[in-house]
Design a protein around this motif. Structure first.
Motif: not given
Length: 114
Positions: A28, A31, A35
């Motif tokens: 997580t 990610a 982003r």
């Protein structure tokens, strides 16, 4: 973006303070971080275009230093963006840069010293 950074910070704190970080938290964190990087970088060529249009870009060395890349990478990246913007306009008819606008930005980019 603020919410995204907040989420990344929360999971980053969990992974940083844990003796054995949870693999899901690590993925997580990765990610969210990826982003954030994409979002932050997405507008850089528009900023360079604006700097060129206003005459505030003094050199590709200056622009590259602000981006943390080499002058050649900055200039090549900008020219690739121009090509992509022209292609986008041809494909969509509305989004992207017209040939005239891209040609003018190309002229301005060429006038900036290395």
């Amino acid at each position: 973006m603020t919410e995204l950074v907040g989420q990344w910070l929360a999971v980053r704190l969990r992974t940083f303070t844990s003796e054995r970080p949870d693999p899901t938290d690590l993925l997580t964190e990765l990610a969210f971080g990826s982003r954030i990087a994409r979002e932050a970088m997405s507008g850089r060529w528009c900023v360079i275009a604006e700097l060129l249009c206003t005459g505030a870009a003094t050199s590709w060395t200056q622009l590259a230093a602000a981006m943390g890349v080499t002058p050649a990478a900055a200039r090549d990246g900008f020219h690739q963006w121009l090509t992509n913007q022209r292609d986008l306009r041809r494909d969509t008819g509305t989004i992207g840069l017209s040939d005239e606008a891209a040609t003018e930005l190309d002229r301005l980019a060429g006038a900036v010293a290395w």
